[in-house]
Design a protein around this motif. Structure first.
Motif, PDB file in Angstrom:
ATOM      1  N   LYS A   1       0.841  -1.194   0.000  1.00 59.41           N
ATOM      2  CA  LYS A   1       0.000   0.000   0.000  1.00 59.41           C
ATOM      3  C   LYS A   1       0.877   1.246   0.000  1.00 59.41           C
ATOM      4  O   LYS A   1       2.026   1.208   0.444  1.00 59.41           O
ATOM      5  CB  LYS A   1      -0.881   0.036   1.250  1.00 59.41           C
ATOM      6  CG  LYS A   1      -1.890  -1.080   1.320  1.00 59.41           C
ATOM      7  CD  LYS A   1      -2.726  -0.972   2.576  1.00 59.41           C
ATOM      8  CE  LYS A   1      -3.698  -2.133   2.652  1.00 59.41           C
ATOM      9  NZ  LYS A   1      -4.480  -2.120   3.873  1.00 59.41           N
ATOM     10  N   ASP A   2       0.322   2.324  -0.481  1.00 56.97           N
ATOM     11  CA  ASP A   2       0.990   3.613  -0.393  1.00 56.97           C
ATOM     12  C   ASP A   2       0.567   4.231   0.930  1.00 56.97           C
ATOM     13  O   ASP A   2      -0.432   4.934   1.015  1.00 56.97           O
ATOM     14  CB  ASP A   2       0.585   4.502  -1.576  1.00 56.97           C
ATOM     15  CG  ASP A   2       1.219   5.867  -1.522  1.00 56.97           C
ATOM     16  OD1 ASP A   2       2.125   6.086  -0.694  1.00 56.97           O
ATOM     17  OD2 ASP A   2       0.814   6.740  -2.307  1.00 56.97           O
ATOM     18  N   TRP A   3       1.308   3.947   1.982  1.00 52.88           N
ATOM     19  CA  TRP A   3       0.934   4.400   3.319  1.00 52.88           C
ATOM     20  C   TRP A   3       0.884   5.919   3.410  1.00 52.88           C
ATOM     21  O   TRP A   3       0.124   6.474   4.196  1.00 52.88           O
ATOM     22  CB  TRP A   3       1.895   3.829   4.364  1.00 52.88           C
ATOM     23  CG  TRP A   3       1.854   2.338   4.413  1.00 52.88           C
ATOM     24  CD1 TRP A   3       2.829   1.482   3.991  1.00 52.88           C
ATOM     25  CD2 TRP A   3       0.772   1.518   4.863  1.00 52.88           C
ATOM     26  NE1 TRP A   3       2.416   0.189   4.158  1.00 52.88           N
ATOM     27  CE2 TRP A   3       1.163   0.170   4.701  1.00 52.88           C
ATOM     28  CE3 TRP A   3      -0.485   1.794   5.388  1.00 52.88           C
ATOM     29  CZ2 TRP A   3       0.347  -0.894   5.050  1.00 52.88           C
ATOM     30  CZ3 TRP A   3      -1.297   0.727   5.743  1.00 52.88           C
ATOM     31  CH2 TRP A   3      -0.884  -0.596   5.562  1.00 52.88           C
ATOM     32  N   LEU A   4       1.687   6.603   2.617  1.00 47.17           N
ATOM     33  CA  LEU A   4       1.727   8.069   2.675  1.00 47.17           C
ATOM     34  C   LEU A   4       0.542   8.724   1.969  1.00 47.17           C
ATOM     35  O   LEU A   4       0.424   9.942   1.959  1.00 47.17           O
ATOM     36  CB  LEU A   4       3.038   8.587   2.086  1.00 47.17           C
ATOM     37  CG  LEU A   4       4.271   8.290   2.940  1.00 47.17           C
ATOM     38  CD1 LEU A   4       5.538   8.503   2.145  1.00 47.17           C
ATOM     39  CD2 LEU A   4       4.266   9.145   4.183  1.00 47.17           C
ATOM     40  N   SER A   5      -0.356   7.935   1.407  1.00 47.94           N
ATOM     41  CA  SER A   5      -1.509   8.507   0.698  1.00 47.94           C
ATOM     42  C   SER A   5      -2.459   9.256   1.633  1.00 47.94           C
ATOM     43  O   SER A   5      -3.300  10.025   1.172  1.00 47.94           O
ATOM     44  CB  SER A   5      -2.272   7.420  -0.065  1.00 47.94           C
ATOM     45  OG  SER A   5      -2.852   6.500   0.842  1.00 47.94           O
ATOM     46  N   VAL A   6      -2.327   9.084   2.950  1.00 49.94           N
ATOM     47  CA  VAL A   6      -3.173   9.823   3.894  1.00 49.94           C
ATOM     48  C   VAL A   6      -2.736  11.286   4.023  1.00 49.94           C
ATOM     49  O   VAL A   6      -3.490  12.122   4.506  1.00 49.94           O
ATOM     50  CB  VAL A   6      -3.205   9.169   5.295  1.00 49.94           C
ATOM     51  CG1 VAL A   6      -3.812   7.786   5.229  1.00 49.94           C
ATOM     52  CG2 VAL A   6      -1.836   9.140   5.934  1.00 49.94           C
ATOM     53  N   VAL A   7      -1.516  11.592   3.588  1.00 51.68           N
ATOM     54  CA  VAL A   7      -0.999  12.969   3.637  1.00 51.68           C
ATOM     55  C   VAL A   7      -1.596  13.738   2.458  1.00 51.68           C
ATOM     56  O   VAL A   7      -1.624  13.230   1.336  1.00 51.68           O
ATOM     57  CB  VAL A   7       0.545  12.962   3.561  1.00 51.68           C
ATOM     58  CG1 VAL A   7       1.103  14.372   3.547  1.00 51.68           C
ATOM     59  CG2 VAL A   7       1.130  12.158   4.718  1.00 51.68           C
ATOM     60  N   PRO A   8      -2.104  14.958   2.676  1.00 51.66           N
ATOM     61  CA  PRO A   8      -2.679  15.737   1.570  1.00 51.66           C
ATOM     62  C   PRO A   8      -1.721  15.868   0.385  1.00 51.66           C
ATOM     63  O   PRO A   8      -0.516  16.070   0.569  1.00 51.66           O
ATOM     64  CB  PRO A   8      -2.943  17.108   2.210  1.00 51.66           C
ATOM     65  CG  PRO A   8      -3.097  16.817   3.661  1.00 51.66           C
ATOM     66  CD  PRO A   8      -2.174  15.668   3.949  1.00 51.66           C
ATOM     67  N   LYS A   9      -2.261  15.727  -0.826  1.00 54.96           N
ATOM     68  CA  LYS A   9      -1.444  15.692  -2.045  1.00 54.96           C
ATOM     69  C   LYS A   9      -0.572  16.927  -2.209  1.00 54.96           C
ATOM     70  O   LYS A   9       0.592  16.823  -2.582  1.00 54.96           O
ATOM     71  CB  LYS A   9      -2.338  15.524  -3.277  1.00 54.96           C
ATOM     72  CG  LYS A   9      -2.910  14.148  -3.409  1.00 54.96           C
ATOM     73  CD  LYS A   9      -3.761  14.022  -4.653  1.00 54.96           C
ATOM     74  CE  LYS A   9      -4.407  12.647  -4.702  1.00 54.96           C
ATOM     75  NZ  LYS A   9      -5.248  12.484  -5.876  1.00 54.96           N
ATOM     76  N   ASP A  10      -1.117  18.110  -1.970  1.00 51.16           N
ATOM     77  CA  ASP A  10      -0.338  19.336  -2.142  1.00 51.16           C
ATOM     78  C   ASP A  10       0.871  19.362  -1.217  1.00 51.16           C
ATOM     79  O   ASP A  10       1.967  19.767  -1.610  1.00 51.16           O
ATOM     80  CB  ASP A  10      -1.197  20.574  -1.907  1.00 51.16           C
ATOM     81  CG  ASP A  10      -2.239  20.770  -3.003  1.00 51.16           C
ATOM     82  OD1 ASP A  10      -2.059  20.202  -4.097  1.00 51.16           O
ATOM     83  OD2 ASP A  10      -3.215  21.490  -2.762  1.00 51.16           O
ATOM     84  N   PHE A  11       0.677  18.954   0.018  1.00 49.76           N
ATOM     85  CA  PHE A  11       1.773  18.911   0.989  1.00 49.76           C
ATOM     86  C   PHE A  11       2.784  17.842   0.595  1.00 49.76           C
ATOM     87  O   PHE A  11       3.998  18.061   0.633  1.00 49.76           O
ATOM     88  CB  PHE A  11       1.219  18.657   2.384  1.00 49.76           C
ATOM     89  CG  PHE A  11       2.259  18.567   3.464  1.00 49.76           C
ATOM     90  CD1 PHE A  11       3.128  19.614   3.706  1.00 49.76           C
ATOM     91  CD2 PHE A  11       2.363  17.431   4.245  1.00 49.76           C
ATOM     92  CE1 PHE A  11       4.091  19.537   4.711  1.00 49.76           C
ATOM     93  CE2 PHE A  11       3.318  17.347   5.247  1.00 49.76           C
ATOM     94  CZ  PHE A  11       4.181  18.394   5.474  1.00 49.76           C
ATOM     95  N   ARG A  12       2.285  16.714   0.186  1.00 52.41           N
ATOM     96  CA  ARG A  12       3.145  15.585  -0.168  1.00 52.41           C
ATOM     97  C   ARG A  12       4.045  15.891  -1.364  1.00 52.41           C
ATOM     98  O   ARG A  12       5.180  15.441  -1.420  1.00 52.41           O
ATOM     99  CB  ARG A  12       2.255  14.378  -0.458  1.00 52.41           C
ATOM    100  CG  ARG A  12       3.012  13.097  -0.574  1.00 52.41           C
ATOM    101  CD  ARG A  12       2.070  11.940  -0.695  1.00 52.41           C
ATOM    102  NE  ARG A  12       2.799  10.766  -1.083  1.00 52.41           N
ATOM    103  CZ  ARG A  12       2.247   9.650  -1.443  1.00 52.41           C
ATOM    104  NH1 ARG A  12       0.951   9.543  -1.446  1.00 52.41           N
ATOM    105  NH2 ARG A  12       2.979   8.627  -1.784  1.00 52.41           N
ATOM    106  N   LYS A  13       3.539  16.674  -2.329  1.00 54.20           N
ATOM    107  CA  LYS A  13       4.333  17.024  -3.517  1.00 54.20           C
ATOM    108  C   LYS A  13       5.645  17.698  -3.140  1.00 54.20           C
ATOM    109  O   LYS A  13       6.669  17.447  -3.754  1.00 54.20           O
ATOM    110  CB  LYS A  13       3.541  17.967  -4.423  1.00 54.20           C
ATOM    111  CG  LYS A  13       2.573  17.297  -5.318  1.00 54.20           C
ATOM    112  CD  LYS A  13       1.942  18.344  -6.223  1.00 54.20           C
ATOM    113  CE  LYS A  13       0.715  17.821  -6.879  1.00 54.20           C
ATOM    114  NZ  LYS A  13       0.061  18.851  -7.699  1.00 54.20           N
ATOM    115  N   GLY A  14       5.601  18.576  -2.156  1.00 53.99           N
ATOM    116  CA  GLY A  14       6.791  19.324  -1.771  1.00 53.99           C
ATOM    117  C   GLY A  14       7.784  18.548  -0.925  1.00 53.99           C
ATOM    118  O   GLY A  14       8.875  19.041  -0.642  1.00 53.99           O
ATOM    119  N   LEU A  15       7.426  17.356  -0.510  1.00 49.52           N
ATOM    120  CA  LEU A  15       8.291  16.584   0.376  1.00 49.52           C
ATOM    121  C   LEU A  15       9.426  15.882  -0.341  1.00 49.52           C
ATOM    122  O   LEU A  15      10.482  15.672   0.216  1.00 49.52           O
ATOM    123  CB  LEU A  15       7.465  15.546   1.149  1.00 49.52           C
ATOM    124  CG  LEU A  15       6.423  16.098   2.103  1.00 49.52           C
ATOM    125  CD1 LEU A  15       5.596  14.951   2.682  1.00 49.52           C
ATOM    126  CD2 LEU A  15       7.079  16.896   3.213  1.00 49.52           C
ATOM    127  N   GLY A  16       9.199  15.495  -1.563  1.00 49.51           N
ATOM    128  CA  GLY A  16      10.207  14.722  -2.275  1.00 49.51           C
ATOM    129  C   GLY A  16      10.069  13.239  -1.970  1.00 49.51           C
ATOM    130  O   GLY A  16       9.030  12.775  -1.499  1.00 49.51           O
TER     131      GLY A  16
END
Length: 106
Positions: free
Chosen positions: A31-46
């Motif tokens: 599973k993509d466990w990080l999918s719970v993080v909002p997409k906009d925020f996740r984009k900037g994380l790398g």
């Protein structure tokens, strides 16, 4: 409550805790466990890097954050963001500002 902790090389000392309430029975499929993080925020994380799996019930206290705050966020939104200490954030901001200023003249 079980959780996985990830770090992001672009962001020193920032960690994201991801809730794993069904652990260990939730590992049957990838599973993509990080999918719970909002997409906009996740984009900037790398790119994420897995750090560890943690059983918060068996952990007495956490090093830099309040365990009860982490548990509350994991239960309410599925993730918790541990930001770097203020002095680290200030140094990072100063470095980025200097780099941006230096790039103006390139």
């Amino acid at each position: 409550m079980h959780c996985d902790i990830y770090k992001f090389p672009k962001h020193d000392d920032m960690y994201i805790y991801i809730a794993r309430p069904g652990y260990p029975d939730d590992t049957d499929e990838i599973k993509d466990w990080l999918s719970v993080v909002p997409k906009d925020f996740r984009k900037g994380l790398g790119v994420s890097k897995f750090v560890m799996h943690l059983d918060l019930e068996a952990t007495e206290k956490l090093a830099r954050v309040d365990k009860e705050e982490v548990l509350a966020k994991l239960k309410s939104q599925g993730y918790f963001v541990q930001l770097p200490p203020q002095d680290v954030m200030r140094k990072q901001a100063e470095l980025r500002a200097r780099e941006a200023q230096d790039n103006i003249y390139d």
